[in-house]
Design a protein around this motif. Structure first.
Motif, mmCIF file in Angstrom:
data_model
loop_
_atom_site.group_PDB
_atom_site.id
_atom_site.type_symbol
_atom_site.label_atom_id
_atom_site.label_comp_id
_atom_site.label_asym_id
_atom_site.label_seq_id
_atom_site.Cartn_x
_atom_site.Cartn_y
_atom_site.Cartn_z
ATOM 1 N N ARG A 1 0.830 -1.198 0.000
ATOM 2 C CA ARG A 1 0.000 0.000 0.000
ATOM 3 C C ARG A 1 0.861 1.243 0.000
ATOM 4 O O ARG A 1 1.926 1.258 0.576
ATOM 5 N N ASN A 2 0.336 2.254 -0.615
ATOM 6 C CA ASN A 2 0.955 3.566 -0.554
ATOM 7 C C ASN A 2 -0.101 4.532 -0.038
ATOM 8 O O ASN A 2 -1.128 4.730 -0.663
ATOM 9 N N TYR A 3 0.183 5.129 1.096
ATOM 10 C CA TYR A 3 -0.827 5.977 1.724
ATOM 11 C C TYR A 3 -0.681 7.441 1.332
ATOM 12 O O TYR A 3 -1.263 8.297 1.962
ATOM 13 N N ASP A 4 0.121 7.693 0.334
ATOM 14 C CA ASP A 4 0.265 9.072 -0.116
ATOM 15 C C ASP A 4 -1.114 9.638 -0.472
ATOM 16 O O ASP A 4 -1.796 9.100 -1.351
ATOM 17 N N PRO A 5 -1.532 10.696 0.207
ATOM 18 C CA PRO A 5 -2.889 11.203 -0.048
ATOM 19 C C PRO A 5 -3.093 11.684 -1.478
ATOM 20 O O PRO A 5 -4.218 11.735 -1.953
ATOM 21 N N ALA A 6 -1.994 12.013 -2.154
ATOM 22 C CA ALA A 6 -2.154 12.457 -3.542
ATOM 23 C C ALA A 6 -2.639 11.327 -4.437
ATOM 24 O O ALA A 6 -3.276 11.566 -5.455
ATOM 25 N N LEU A 7 -2.360 10.105 -4.009
ATOM 26 C CA LEU A 7 -2.774 8.958 -4.816
ATOM 27 C C LEU A 7 -4.213 8.563 -4.557
ATOM 28 O O LEU A 7 -4.793 7.790 -5.295
ATOM 29 N N HIS A 8 -4.754 9.048 -3.458
ATOM 30 C CA HIS A 8 -6.138 8.687 -3.120
ATOM 31 C C HIS A 8 -6.955 9.960 -2.946
ATOM 32 O O HIS A 8 -7.272 10.342 -1.820
ATOM 33 N N PRO A 9 -7.267 10.612 -4.021
ATOM 34 C CA PRO A 9 -7.969 11.878 -3.873
ATOM 35 C C PRO A 9 -9.459 11.676 -3.609
ATOM 36 O O PRO A 9 -9.955 10.546 -3.595
#
Lengths: 445, 737
Positions: free
Chosen positions: A26-34
């Motif tokens: 998982r990548n929790y970078d908020p830019a990836l989950h707008p």
């Protein structure tokens, strides 16, 4: 030649057993989950819709009685066992898992007015219109034996309600006075009275077990102290209270089911103002029972429906009804907080789920997580109009629906009249009485 | 409650409602005689007969002055001495009377009424029980505010006490136990906790704190170092690089050498021998293949080759030798292989085995090669044929091989090099035939260097020229036959297709072969790409199967294009955006009134001047946010369809909209949170175990003290009072109808 190879730690992507789900890095970078709010909103909306889709609360109907079911009792040790008393004096024991009647006793002549189990679950008591109190063994008679009560007490007057002490061999009956009985004796060890009207129900406090509450037909609720053998206080309401129920988790809180379509939750220490007025029924409320968690209660009404109220809300969260269910006389919430049973006029005992859309049976951990997440989302977005609308929507029988409308009109008219009176009279001469205070006539010390 | 309250029958109260104009009440002068009273009664009776307000006879129920001892009232004025009036004749009582007069007597309060008593009792009991209940207040509050409640509430069984605690009060009793303990004591072994022998305890006490700290620090450091080295070693062990391994090996060898130490001085022959051995090893190493291009000498040689033919020859020899040595032995299968055995493997295979089982043949052609395939007509292909004999005649296979080896590296530079030679003087075929290939290469290199100095970048025609670079070395007969076949495909009068970007060589070579053809004609035919794309390839070309595949792909693309023929998404979007932008721009207000100041009539048009004058231009709005972003439309107007989904009224627990918004904006889902946080955020408020009976809360569960007395025992403690009350109640019940 040099060969470059990828090398990874298998712990990071290999599952331990084949039953595990695949590991997903998982990548929790908020830019990836707008768009987190809109996405969660849609999820909440879907969860609410699905909740309504899966809301099928009715589980079973236990038929067998030949007259209206007048009283119900839970077994204190067994979740599957339920006792019921009918208007023809018949008492039946039911097994909920098989949904079968396991025993039938012709206990009384006339109504079975009340039924209660002993705290250990070894026997139960019934009272009837024939002025008797009978104690029965929970286990049926052996082969060849006759169905006979362990003990029969012949009273002077008709008893209308019975409840057993939560810890000791003591039970209380009510009729013209509240009697406290020792199981070993044939006469009451203590009788308490205050006023001269028939008392319809008596209930022991499950936590502070020496306290009792009763309600009489002269519109009052009386509290008693068994140790000091004296009544404590009396509160008089607008109309008659049919029964009360104590909160099993909060020692000083009880709820009264009233004839004026409302339920009143009282703090025992301050009877002049109820903590909450629960209104949604459109006819007299006949019975009330708390959930064992003490967070909610269920009420049975003459309007052919049962409703579930949160303790701290004035409006119900759920209403159950079926076409065939007539006036509901008694209702119980099972001890595992899962089911609700109600007995009604038309001789049936119905079994409902307490949470209408709950999935029965064992949930896998993923199901559980999804359920919790959905619940949280519904809670988070509960104030959004669309979600609120869907969550609140219930189909009601026409009679109830039209009555609700009618009563809304009546209430509005009353309010308008009061406003007008206030407008046209001297300021302060028509005080604003809050809803909670409106229905309390007096508190008698 | 006082006595006054109880006296409901006081004369004052009784006579309060007398008319105001009436005579003073008799209670005012209590000392008045009986006769007066009678008279007053009479008067009252008479007045009541005549008046409208008929008064009830005021009755007096308390004792008057002459009180009898049998009915003692409690009116204030009665003295004890008065009771002795009955015993008047006895004169001996006079002293008693006097004494009694002196005695100050307090009147007792009446016993309270039954209702009063009950009420007081009730109030006291209520107070008591509400006090008993208020101990639940904190528990109830805690449960209401709890994040999570888990039912049933039963506590876990208490953990068992440790063994030492259990053994504290235990002493050895049996002879065996006593013996064991005796032994333990003798050897100074610990019997109880802490389990330290006296020696250990002494040692522990001997070390000072400071010392212990330094020692501990040293130990920690040692441990850290050890773990560091372990980790390093583990990491180093994992390294797969061959180079690294080589370096390591070398390092080891060096080390071993160092260990062998300096040359032994004493014994001359052994020293010489050792020296010799080392020298041999060094030479072997230096002559090894790995130093062929990177060593200092090799580099210097490479530079010198440019200027010295000898050096060049030497290098060529070395490289050739190198290749020869590198060559793997192959079983001679066919003549072709023998001939082209020294070709680079890929070209070799490509040419020799066009449709065979070699999977590499079926690989998708790169764009370069596809482009290159286009001009693969007979026009281009004769070149190798022309070159062939020269190559076969003069060039040794090794040299050929050599150029091939370089070929792949030098392909790109070569392309550049070939291009400028278009302008340069053409090299005659004869000359080219004479010179060796290396010479050509070097010459070209020199030329290109010159040109590159002039700074002419050349990007065009890379593919064809690269092909051109490849082709001269293709020395196979099959190639030639193919070429001829390809030529036959075209009618003789028709111009053969040519590469769009045909290299100079490609043009040059046919010129050589057909010197009579004028140059103009050759330039004339321009290849139509469309034509080429659809034209069938010459048979026998190695790429034929792929050509078919590509055709299918193209067909697919064509189908898609046909299906979405009218769908120009980008244009549509641009159009849409233009419309939105135009709409959002503020409009000029036209204030012209047609007909004002003019003659009216049908079809009146305000004059242009007037229109211009009354057209109020509106100020330009703020710049659009999507002004610099051609591929998005940002609308800043409110979307009314969203209003149905938005909260209009601030819900109760929040005092400010911002608070509410912030709570909504925090995502809960696992997409945005770590599993632990997700679990924490979604914990349900109430958890119940399925199939468990939840009992009402008990004092023990809540952690507070419960009364040990049972309710029943309390009730039964005073059975008399209860039973009497019960009897009374039951009697009353019985009396009622």
């Amino acid at each position: 030649m040099k060969v470059k190879m990828l090398s990874r730690n298998p712990d990071n992507y290999v599952r331990e057993t084949k039953l595990d789900i695949q590991r997903v890095p998982r990548n929790y970078d908020p830019a990836l989950h707008p768009f987190e709010v809109p996405r969660e909103y849609v999820r909440a909306l879907n969860a609410t819709k699905l909740e309504r889709v899966f809301a099928k609360p009715f589980l079973a109907s236990l038929d067998g009685h030949r007259d209206g079911v007048n009283c119900l009792a839970k077994h204190p040790k067994s979740l599957a066992t339920v006792l019921s008393g009918a208007c023809d004096g018949e008492v039946r024991l039911w097994n909920l898992t098989t949904r079968k009647c396991i025993r039938t006793i012709q206990a009384h002549e006339g109504f079975v007015r009340g039924i209660c189990t002993r705290f250990c679950g070894s026997s139960f008591f019934t009272i009837g219109d024939d002025k008797t109190v009978k104690q029965w063994k929970m286990d049926g008679p052996g082969s060849g034996e006759e169905e006979e009560p362990l003990q029969t007490i012949l009273g002077k007057t008709v008893y209308t309600g019975i409840d057993h002490h939560w810890k000791e061999a003591v039970f209380a009956t009510c009729g013209q006075q509240v009697d406290i009985w020792d199981e070993q004796r044939t006469s009451p060890i203590c009788s308490m009275t205050w006023g001269f009207d028939s008392i319809s129900s008596v209930k022991f406090n499950p936590i502070e077990t020496f306290l009792l509450g009763s309600c009489a037909s002269d519109r009052n609720i009386v509290l008693y102290d068994m140790r000091q053998a004296t009544p404590l206080k009396k509160v008089i309401l607008d109309m008659r209270t049919n029964t009360i129920c104590w909160n099993p988790m909060e020692a000083f809180v009880f709820t009264a089911a009233n004839e004026d379509y409302n339920l009143y939750t009282f703090d025992m220490r301050a009877l002049d103002t109820p903590v909450m007025v629960h209104m949604d029924h459109v006819s007299a409320v006949l019975d009330v029972d708390y959930s064992p968690t003490g967070k909610e209660f269920v009420s049975a009404s003459f309007d052919k429906s049962i409703r579930i109220f949160p303790v701290d809300k004035s409006r119900s969260r759920e209403v159950y009804h079926t076409k065939r269910m007539q006036h509901v006389i008694c209702v119980k919430w099972t001890s595992d907080n899962k089911y609700i049973m109600c007995g009604s006029d038309e001789m049936n005992i119905r079994l409902w789920k307490a949470d209408a859309s709950e999935k029965l049976g064992v949930l896998s951990s993923r199901e559980k997580a999804a359920k919790d997440y959905n619940q949280k989302l519904k809670e988070k977005f509960q104030h959004h109009p669309q979600i609120k609308r869907i969550a609140r929507h219930r189909h009601l029988p026409k009679s109830i629906y039209s009555q609700i409308l009618e009563q809304r009109v009546m209430k509005e008219a009353r309010r308008r009249k009061e406003v007008n009176r206030r407008k046209h009279s001297k300021p302060g001469s028509v005080p604003i009485v809050p809803e909670k205070k409106k229905h309390i006539v007096a508190v008698v010390k | 409650m006082s006595a006054e309250d109880l006296l409901a029958w006081r004369p004052q109260e009784e006579l309060k409602d007398l008319p105001k104009d009436g005579p003073p009440s008799p209670s005012d002068d209590e000392a008045g005689s009986d006769g007066e009273r009678k008279h007053w009664k009479l008067l009252e009776a008479i007045s009541s007969l005549g008046g409208k307000g008929r008064w009830k006879l005021a009755e007096r129920s308390e004792a008057g002055m002459h009180a009898s001892e049998f009915s003692v009232g409690s009116a204030g004025k009665l003295a004890l001495a008065d009771l002795l009036q009955a015993a008047e004749p006895a004169s001996s009582l006079a002293t008693v009377k006097r004494q009694l007069k002196r005695v100050q007597v307090k009147t007792l309060a009446l016993p309270a009424s039954k209702e009063e008593v009950a009420r007081v009792q009730r109030e006291a009991a209520f107070h008591q029980s509400s006090q008993a209940l208020s101990k639940w207040e904190p528990i109830v509050l805690k449960a209401r505010q709890a994040e999570q409640l888990v039912f049933p509430l039963q506590k876990e069984p208490a953990a068992s006490a440790p063994l030492e605690h259990m053994l504290r009060g235990w002493t050895a009793k049996t002879p065996l136990e006593r013996e064991v303990f005796h032994t333990l004591h003798q050897h100074r072994q610990p019997v109880r906790d802490p389990l330290l022998t006296p020696v250990e305890r002494a040692a522990r006490q001997a070390m000072s704190l400071e010392e212990a700290r330094t020692r501990r620090a040293a130990l920690q450091r040692a441990r850290a170092l050890q773990s560091y080295y372990e980790a390093k070693a583990r990491q180093a062990k994992k390294i797969k690089s061959k180079k690294h391994r080589r370096v390591v090996k070398k390092g080891k060898a060096q080390k071993a050498l160092g260990e062998r130490g300096p040359l032994p001085e004493g014994s001359a022959p052994s020293a010489l021998e050792e020296l010799d051995r080392r020298e041999t090893a060094r030479v072997m190493e230096r002559m090894g293949l790995k130093h062929q291009s990177r060593g200092k000498r090799a580099r210097a040689l490479a530079i010198r080759t440019r200027y010295e033919p000898k050096a060049r020859q030497a290098r060529q020899d070395q490289l050739a030798r190198n290749k020869e040595l590198m060559q793997k032995h192959q079983a001679p299968d066919s003549e072709e292989e023998e001939e082209g055995g020294l070709l680079a493997p890929d070209v070799d295979q490509a040419q020799t085995d066009p449709t065979g089982s070699n999977p590499w043949m079926l690989r998708r052609p790169t764009s370069e090669s596809r482009e290159a395939r286009i001009p693969k007509g007979p026009d281009l292909l004769p070149e190798p044929a022309a070159l062939e004999d020269s190559a076969s005649e003069q060039e040794s296979p090794g040299a050929d091989k050599d150029t091939w080896g370089k070929e792949s590296e030098e392909r790109q530079p070569l392309q550049e090099r070939w291009e400028p030679s278009q302008d340069a003087e053409p090299v005659g075929p004869q000359a080219r035939r004479d010179t060796s290939h290396q010479e050509v290469v070097s010459e070209v290199r020199a030329l290109s260097q010159k040109l590159s100095k002039r700074g002419r970048p050349s990007r065009k025609k890379p593919e064809a020229s690269s092909l051109g670079a490849v082709l001269p070395t293709q020395s196979s007969e099959s190639m030639q036959t193919k070429v001829e076949l390809g030529r036959e495909n075209y009618p003789p009068d028709m111009e053969l297709p040519r590469p769009v970007s045909g290299g100079p060589r490609a043009e040059r070579i046919p010129e050589d072969q057909q010197p009579g053809v004028p140059r103009k004609q050759r330039k004339e035919p321009i290849i139509d790409i469309q034509n080429l794309l659809t034209a069938s390839p010459p048979p026998g070309t190695p790429w034929a199967p792929e050509e078919l595949e590509g055709d299918g792909e193209r067909g697919q693309r064509q189908v898609i294009m046909e299906a979405f023929a009218g769908d120009d998404v980008i244009q549509d979007f641009l159009k849409e955006k233009r419309a939105v932008v135009e709409e959002s721009q503020p409009k000029a207000v036209d204030l012209t009134l047609p007909g004002w100041g003019e003659w009216g009539g049908v079809g009146l048009q305000p004059r242009a001047k007037k229109r211009c004058r009354f057209l109020v231009p509106s100020p330009a709005g703020p710049p659009r946010k999507d002004g610099n972003r051609p591929n998005v439309i940002i609308s800043e107007t409110r979307n009314s369809s969203m209003a149905a989904h938005q909260v209009h009224v601030l819900p109760p627990p929040f005092s400010h909209p911002q608070q509410f918004e912030r709570t909504i904006q925090v995502p809960v889902g696992a997409t945005w949170n770590t599993p632990r946080a997700f679990q924490k955020l979604t914990t349900p408020k109430v958890v119940t175990k399925p199939g468990h009976i939840i009992k009402p809360i008990r004092a023990e569960d809540a952690g507070c003290r419960s009364s040990s007395r049972s309710d029943l025992s309390v009730v039964q403690r005073a059975p008399n009072w209860l039973s009497t009350q019960h009897r009374r109640n039951t009697d009353r019940a019985a009396l009622r109808p």
